[in-house]
Write an enzyme that holds these catalytic residues in place. Structure first.
Site, PDB file in Angstrom:
ATOM      1  N   LYS A 192      45.374  57.734  44.962  1.00 55.40           N
ATOM      2  CA  LYS A 192      46.823  57.908  44.848  1.00 55.40           C
ATOM      3  C   LYS A 192      47.529  57.304  46.076  1.00 55.40           C
ATOM      4  O   LYS A 192      46.875  56.988  47.082  1.00 55.40           O
ATOM      5  CB  LYS A 192      47.126  59.405  44.673  1.00 55.40           C
ATOM      6  CG  LYS A 192      46.566  59.972  43.347  1.00 55.40           C
ATOM      7  CD  LYS A 192      46.825  61.468  43.203  1.00 55.40           C
ATOM      8  CE  LYS A 192      46.362  61.981  41.840  1.00 55.40           C
ATOM      9  NZ  LYS A 192      46.576  63.449  41.690  1.00 55.40           N
ATOM     10  N   TYR A 231      49.107  61.021  32.149  1.00 55.90           N
ATOM     11  CA  TYR A 231      48.911  62.476  32.203  1.00 55.90           C
ATOM     12  C   TYR A 231      49.011  63.135  30.827  1.00 55.90           C
ATOM     13  O   TYR A 231      48.473  64.232  30.626  1.00 55.90           O
ATOM     14  CB  TYR A 231      49.873  63.119  33.205  1.00 55.90           C
ATOM     15  CG  TYR A 231      49.366  62.928  34.623  1.00 55.90           C
ATOM     16  CD1 TYR A 231      48.254  63.645  35.083  1.00 55.90           C
ATOM     17  CD2 TYR A 231      49.944  62.010  35.490  1.00 55.90           C
ATOM     18  CE1 TYR A 231      47.743  63.457  36.363  1.00 55.90           C
ATOM     19  CE2 TYR A 231      49.449  61.814  36.775  1.00 55.90           C
ATOM     20  CZ  TYR A 231      48.353  62.547  37.205  1.00 55.90           C
ATOM     21  OH  TYR A 231      47.843  62.356  38.464  1.00 55.90           O
ATOM     22  N   ARG A 258      33.561  63.899  39.676  1.00 53.43           N
ATOM     23  CA  ARG A 258      34.326  65.150  39.871  1.00 53.43           C
ATOM     24  C   ARG A 258      33.713  65.972  41.008  1.00 53.43           C
ATOM     25  O   ARG A 258      34.430  66.582  41.791  1.00 53.43           O
ATOM     26  CB  ARG A 258      34.333  65.979  38.587  1.00 53.43           C
ATOM     27  CG  ARG A 258      35.088  65.349  37.442  1.00 53.43           C
ATOM     28  CD  ARG A 258      36.579  65.433  37.572  1.00 53.43           C
ATOM     29  NE  ARG A 258      37.113  66.731  37.254  1.00 53.43           N
ATOM     30  CZ  ARG A 258      38.399  66.971  36.997  1.00 53.43           C
ATOM     31  NH1 ARG A 258      39.278  65.971  37.025  1.00 53.43           N
ATOM     32  NH2 ARG A 258      38.839  68.174  36.736  1.00 53.43           N
ATOM     33  N   THR A 303      41.015  70.540  42.350  1.00 54.93           N
ATOM     34  CA  THR A 303      42.359  69.944  42.335  1.00 54.93           C
ATOM     35  C   THR A 303      43.208  70.280  43.561  1.00 54.93           C
ATOM     36  O   THR A 303      43.922  69.420  44.077  1.00 54.93           O
ATOM     37  CB  THR A 303      43.114  70.415  41.068  1.00 54.93           C
ATOM     38  OG1 THR A 303      42.276  70.205  39.932  1.00 54.93           O
ATOM     39  CG2 THR A 303      44.406  69.655  40.880  1.00 54.93           C
ATOM     40  N   ARG A 358      38.561  65.766  48.502  1.00 52.65           N
ATOM     41  CA  ARG A 358      39.773  66.596  48.632  1.00 52.65           C
ATOM     42  C   ARG A 358      39.575  67.733  49.628  1.00 52.65           C
ATOM     43  O   ARG A 358      40.536  68.230  50.209  1.00 52.65           O
ATOM     44  CB  ARG A 358      40.159  67.155  47.262  1.00 52.65           C
ATOM     45  CG  ARG A 358      40.768  66.112  46.308  1.00 52.65           C
ATOM     46  CD  ARG A 358      40.789  66.665  44.907  1.00 52.65           C
ATOM     47  NE  ARG A 358      41.560  65.914  43.929  1.00 52.65           N
ATOM     48  CZ  ARG A 358      41.503  66.153  42.625  1.00 52.65           C
ATOM     49  NH1 ARG A 358      40.717  67.108  42.147  1.00 52.65           N
ATOM     50  NH2 ARG A 358      42.221  65.441  41.793  1.00 52.65           N
ATOM     51  N   ASN A 384      46.706  65.290  46.606  1.00 53.00           N
ATOM     52  CA  ASN A 384      45.258  65.531  46.577  1.00 53.00           C
ATOM     53  C   ASN A 384      44.452  64.230  46.507  1.00 53.00           C
ATOM     54  O   ASN A 384      43.289  64.228  46.142  1.00 53.00           O
ATOM     55  CB  ASN A 384      44.893  66.501  45.439  1.00 53.00           C
ATOM     56  CG  ASN A 384      45.326  65.995  44.075  1.00 53.00           C
ATOM     57  OD1 ASN A 384      45.751  64.854  43.926  1.00 53.00           O
ATOM     58  ND2 ASN A 384      45.198  66.841  43.067  1.00 53.00           N
ATOM     59  N   HIS A 427      42.863  60.822  41.543  1.00 47.88           N
ATOM     60  CA  HIS A 427      42.724  61.261  40.162  1.00 47.88           C
ATOM     61  C   HIS A 427      41.317  60.867  39.703  1.00 47.88           C
ATOM     62  O   HIS A 427      40.864  59.756  39.983  1.00 47.88           O
ATOM     63  CB  HIS A 427      43.726  60.595  39.217  1.00 47.88           C
ATOM     64  CG  HIS A 427      43.318  60.778  37.790  1.00 47.88           C
ATOM     65  ND1 HIS A 427      43.533  61.957  37.116  1.00 47.88           N
ATOM     66  CD2 HIS A 427      42.617  59.985  36.951  1.00 47.88           C
ATOM     67  CE1 HIS A 427      43.003  61.862  35.903  1.00 47.88           C
ATOM     68  NE2 HIS A 427      42.432  60.677  35.772  1.00 47.88           N
ATOM     69  N   GLU A 429      41.538  56.903  29.313  1.00 46.41           N
ATOM     70  CA  GLU A 429      42.232  56.514  30.550  1.00 46.41           C
ATOM     71  C   GLU A 429      41.844  55.093  30.977  1.00 46.41           C
ATOM     72  O   GLU A 429      42.691  54.324  31.432  1.00 46.41           O
ATOM     73  CB  GLU A 429      41.901  57.500  31.669  1.00 46.41           C
ATOM     74  CG  GLU A 429      42.543  58.865  31.459  1.00 46.41           C
ATOM     75  CD  GLU A 429      42.193  59.882  32.537  1.00 46.41           C
ATOM     76  OE1 GLU A 429      42.761  60.981  32.502  1.00 46.41           O
ATOM     77  OE2 GLU A 429      41.349  59.578  33.392  1.00 46.41           O
TER      78      GLU A 429
END
Ligand code: GDP
Ligand code: MG
Length: 198
Positions: free
Chosen positions: A11, A51, A116, A122, A133, A153, A156, A167
């Site tokens: 991001k 999103y 992940r 998150t 994160r 954060n 994505h 996506e």
């Protein structure tokens, strides 16, 4: 299985904090293969499409946010999940269009879950230590909600294989994904490891 793919976006805050290399390194050293990468400044429409790719995202995220407030003994800003997600989505559009992002496709066995795990939960306040994160940023919902902005954060990462496929199609043309062999795959996936000794 070895060809599972997932979408990762660094991001705008990750780019501005000069963390591109550090973040890519963490995925790369796991053994995953980078098969697509580009820098873009997304449009608000693109961010909304991203999103809302999962038709349930508005409801689920709204309900989750209400639960987060109640678990902390605080009154949620609204009892209507969709009203809450409308605010979250507006904040996400501002955040994600504020500067360039790095979009990447990583490929390998269990790519979605491995990414992940490396990314972490998150909310940076509670993301595990050792994750991106958890290690590289310090934001919380408490601060971001107080300041009326999206939680910063850094990343994505797709939440499921189905989400990843949708996506990836939204962010990359098929011609931007490269099929190639990585020499280390022989060590990661070879059944017999019989090509090492001379
Ligand atoms: P991710 O898959 O870990 O990025 O998390 P989600 O898909 O559940 O949420 C996407 C984005 O929505 C997050 O990066 C946050 O910006 C926002 N979001 C999700 N849950 C919450 C929440 O409980 N409170 C607030 N303020 N934002 C949230
Ligand atoms: Mg998600």
């Amino acid at each position: 299985m070895k060809n599972e793919r997932t979408l990762v976006i660094i991001k705008p805050d990750g780019v501005q904090r000069s963390l591109i290399g550090e973040i890519m390194k963490r995925y790369e050293r796991s053994g995953l293969k980078l098969v697509g990468v580009k820098m873009i400044v997304p449009t608000a429409e693109h961010v909304e499409n991203h999103y809302t790719i999962d038709p349930e995202w508005r409801r689920v995220t709204g309900e989750k946010t209400i639960k987060n407030y109640k678990d902390k003994g605080l009154p949620p800003p609204s009892e209507d999940p969709l009203a809450i997600t409308t605010i979250i989505l507006a904040n996400l559009k501002k955040y994600m269009t504020s500067g360039p992002v790095i979009a990447m496709v990583w490929q390998g066995v269990h790519a979605v879950k491995i990414v992940r795990k490396i990314t972490g939960g998150t909310e940076p306040l509670t993301s595990d230590v050792g994750t991106i994160r958890g290690d590289l940023v310090l934001d919380s919902y408490q601060l971001s909600d107080t300041d009326g902005r999206a939680v910063r954060n850094l990343i994505h990462a797709s939440g499921s294989v189905d989400e990843a496929n949708k996506e990836i199609a939204l962010w990359f043309a098929p011609s931007e994904i490269v099929n190639y062999r990585l020499v280390q795959e022989q060590i990661l996936y070879d059944v017999n490891l019989d090509g090492i000794l001379e």
